[in-house]
Design an enzyme around this catalytic site. Structure first.
Site, short mmCIF file in Angstrom:
data_model
loop_
_atom_site.label_atom_id
_atom_site.label_comp_id
_atom_site.label_asym_id
_atom_site.label_seq_id
_atom_site.Cartn_x
_atom_site.Cartn_y
_atom_site.Cartn_z
N ALA A 66 15.05 -11.57 4.60
CA ALA A 66 13.95 -12.31 5.23
C ALA A 66 12.68 -11.48 5.30
O ALA A 66 11.73 -11.84 5.99
CB ALA A 66 14.37 -12.74 6.64
N THR A 109 0.83 -1.21 0.00
CA THR A 109 0.00 0.00 0.00
C THR A 109 0.86 1.26 0.00
O THR A 109 0.38 2.33 -0.36
CB THR A 109 -0.91 0.02 1.24
OG1 THR A 109 -0.12 -0.35 2.37
CG2 THR A 109 -2.07 -0.94 1.10
N ASP A 112 9.62 0.89 4.98
CA ASP A 112 10.70 0.31 5.78
C ASP A 112 11.48 1.36 6.56
O ASP A 112 11.76 1.20 7.75
CB ASP A 112 11.67 -0.46 4.87
CG ASP A 112 10.99 -1.61 4.14
OD1 ASP A 112 9.84 -1.95 4.49
OD2 ASP A 112 11.61 -2.17 3.21
N GLU A 145 17.74 3.67 -1.65
CA GLU A 145 17.24 2.34 -2.03
C GLU A 145 16.69 2.37 -3.47
O GLU A 145 16.93 1.46 -4.25
CB GLU A 145 16.17 1.88 -1.03
CG GLU A 145 15.64 0.50 -1.30
CD GLU A 145 15.87 -0.51 -0.19
OE1 GLU A 145 16.30 -0.14 0.92
OE2 GLU A 145 15.63 -1.71 -0.44
N TYR A 174 7.96 -7.65 -7.72
CA TYR A 174 7.62 -6.40 -7.02
C TYR A 174 7.34 -5.31 -8.04
O TYR A 174 6.33 -4.60 -7.97
CB TYR A 174 8.80 -6.01 -6.11
CG TYR A 174 8.49 -4.90 -5.14
CD1 TYR A 174 8.18 -5.18 -3.81
CD2 TYR A 174 8.52 -3.56 -5.53
CE1 TYR A 174 7.90 -4.17 -2.90
CE2 TYR A 174 8.25 -2.54 -4.63
CZ TYR A 174 7.94 -2.85 -3.32
OH TYR A 174 7.68 -1.85 -2.43
N SER A 181 31.82 -4.63 6.95
CA SER A 181 30.69 -5.22 7.64
C SER A 181 31.05 -6.60 8.15
O SER A 181 31.73 -7.36 7.46
CB SER A 181 29.50 -5.34 6.68
OG SER A 181 28.48 -6.12 7.27
P1 ADP Z 1 15.68 -7.26 3.40
O1 ADP Z 1 15.71 -5.78 3.50
O2 ADP Z 1 14.30 -7.82 3.42
O3 ADP Z 1 16.54 -7.96 4.41
P2 ADP Z 1 16.94 -6.68 0.87
O4 ADP Z 1 17.18 -7.50 -0.34
O5 ADP Z 1 16.17 -5.43 0.73
O6 ADP Z 1 16.28 -7.65 1.96
O7 ADP Z 1 18.33 -6.30 1.53
C1 ADP Z 1 19.29 -7.32 1.78
C2 ADP Z 1 20.66 -6.83 1.36
O8 ADP Z 1 21.13 -5.84 2.32
C3 ADP Z 1 21.73 -7.89 1.40
O9 ADP Z 1 21.76 -8.62 0.19
C4 ADP Z 1 23.00 -7.08 1.60
O10 ADP Z 1 23.43 -6.54 0.37
C5 ADP Z 1 22.52 -5.96 2.48
N1 ADP Z 1 22.79 -6.25 3.90
C6 ADP Z 1 21.90 -6.67 4.84
N2 ADP Z 1 22.49 -6.76 6.05
C7 ADP Z 1 23.78 -6.40 5.88
C8 ADP Z 1 24.93 -6.28 6.74
N3 ADP Z 1 24.87 -6.56 8.03
N4 ADP Z 1 26.09 -5.84 6.19
C9 ADP Z 1 26.16 -5.54 4.87
N5 ADP Z 1 25.14 -5.64 4.02
C10 ADP Z 1 23.97 -6.07 4.49
MG MG Z 2 14.88 -4.46 2.04
#
Ligand code: ADP
Ligand code: MG
Length: 379
Positions: A120, A32, A169, A157, A221, A64
């Site tokens: 997730a 939405t 988000d 994003e 999406y 990271s």
């Molecule tokens: P969601 O937001 O649902 O978890 P997304 O596909 O939007 O899924 O974002 C996931 C991506 O964010 C990962 O593939 C990675 O590139 C990045 N990401 C998530 N957590 C970390 C982290 N702790 N360190 C670096 N990159 C991260």
């Molecule tokens: Mg995401």
């Protein structure tokens, strides 16, 4: 080793501070947000933490615990979407986005750590963006408000990462408060905190992470987004937010069958969010359970963004005693939520786990979450 110590080991200096931003579950209101509609997420007690310092040049160095050993270096000068790939696009994208909005920033050293499950549907991506955004806001003394930072994160994003997401988000991560959900009008960007007392009502909010990553689903999406645009065009409204349930019979006559179902999901989902807010304010979380079930059915049948694993998680959780359950997040994988009496948590967890095993699916990760405080400084 704590994050400050690891930062020193990685960058040879002490961090100026440590900030964190939470992931989120969306209680109700799916897809939405980009239809100018209503959403009701809360921040969860899973966070991305960032140790940060400003540099005197225009280089960003970012590392990271997600990709141990890697230090990605990016020059902010002349940086364009498409220049960076991989996870560093999220933190660096925020600095790029600040500059696009007219804020002059310098380089930074950044070390990220996170316990938000990745991919997730719990918004690990917004958690990174928002942690970096609050750190940069303070260190560069930008004085930006929460809603302004939401747009900074969303632009990162949308344009740097290339994911056509709305403001759900980042709003959840930045605007949440402990014990509350955030009721957000995505058109005006006005938000209101709504009490979400779980403990007091003997309730647990379970997350069932199906371990099916939704990351492959950018196409799904984007195509849902397009259907919504077509629906709004044909119905001659600025956004589907402008339709109500009384417009649906007219829509059925004007739209092809599939587009109609997409539109019906958005229209009924907006109505469910408004109903959920009313019920939360008058009766508390227990009362919204039937709306969670109805929302899931609408996503499964009308919007078609569920998947067999999510449907199984929701069905079995309900059979085992959950009061209400639905998939949460963009869909095509990711997580479901199940609102459950404390006494039934064990049964729901075991039933879903064994149903996944019987179906030959990867074991799900099932854990409780509580409405947590939004992004801020921790040290
Ligand atoms: P969601 O937001 O649902 O978890 P997304 O596909 O939007 O899924 O974002 C996931 C991506 O964010 C990962 O593939 C990675 O590139 C990045 N990401 C998530 N957590 C970390 C982290 N702790 N360190 C670096 N990159 C991260
Ligand atoms: Mg995401």
């Amino acid at each position: 080793m704590n994050l400050a110590t690891r930062f020193e080991a990685r960058f040879g200096r002490t961090p100026a501070g440590i900030w964190r931003a939470p992931g989120r579950v969306n209680v109700i209101g799916e897809h939405t947000d980009y239809n100018d509609g209503f959403v009701l997420p809360f921040a969860i007690d899973r966070f991305t933490t960032v140790a940060a310092s400003i540099r005197t040049d225009r280089t960003v160095r970012v590392s990271s615990t997600f990709a141990p050993g890697d230090v990605v270096e990016v020059d902010l000068e002349g940086l364009q979407p498409g220049d960076i790939s991989g996870w560093a696009v999220y933190p660096v994208g925020v600095l790029w986005s600040l500059e696009q909005a007219g804020h002059r920033v310098l380089g930074m050293d950044l070390l990220l750590d996170s316990d938000v499950p990745v991919g997730a549907g719990l918004s690990s991506s917004a958690a990174i963006e928002c942690a970096v955004a609050v750190a940069a806001n303070e260190l560069f003394d930008l004085g930006l408000t929460g809603p302004e930072l939401v747009l900074i994160g969303q632009r990162a994003e949308n344009e740097m990462v290339g994911a056509p997401t709305g403001i759900l988000d980042q709003s959840a991560s930045l605007l949440s408060s402990q014990g509350h959900a955030v009721f957000l009008d995505c058109r005006s960007q006005e938000s209101r905190l709504v009490p979400f007392p779980l403990m007091e009502d003997g309730l647990t909010m379970l997350v069932i992470d199906t371990r099916i990553s939704h990351s492959h689903a950018t196409g799904g999406y984007a195509s849902r987004r397009r259907s919504c645009e077509v629906g709004a065009d044909v119905m001659a409204v600025a956004a589907l937010r402008d339709l109500s349930e009384s417009d649906l019979s007219e829509a059925a006559g004007l739209l092809d069958e599939e587009t109609f179902r997409r539109v019906r999901h958005i229209v009924t989902e907006n109505a469910r969010v408004l109903a959920a807010v009313k019920l939360l304010e008058s009766q508390g979380p227990r009362a919204i359970a039937p709306l969670l079930d109805a929302s899931h059915a609408s996503m499964r049948d009308d919007f078609e963004i569920s998947c067999p694993e999510l449907d199984l998680a929701v069905d079995i959780a309900r059979d085992a005693g959950a009061l209400g359950a639905r998939m949460t997040g963009g869909g095509f994988g990711g997580s479901a939520i199940a609102l459950t009496n404390n006494d039934d948590v064990g049964r729901v967890t075991e039933s879903v786990t064994s149903a996944f095993a019987s179906a030959g699916y990867t074991a799900p990760a099932i854990f409780a979450v509580v409405p947590a405080e939004g992004a801020g400084r921790v040290e």
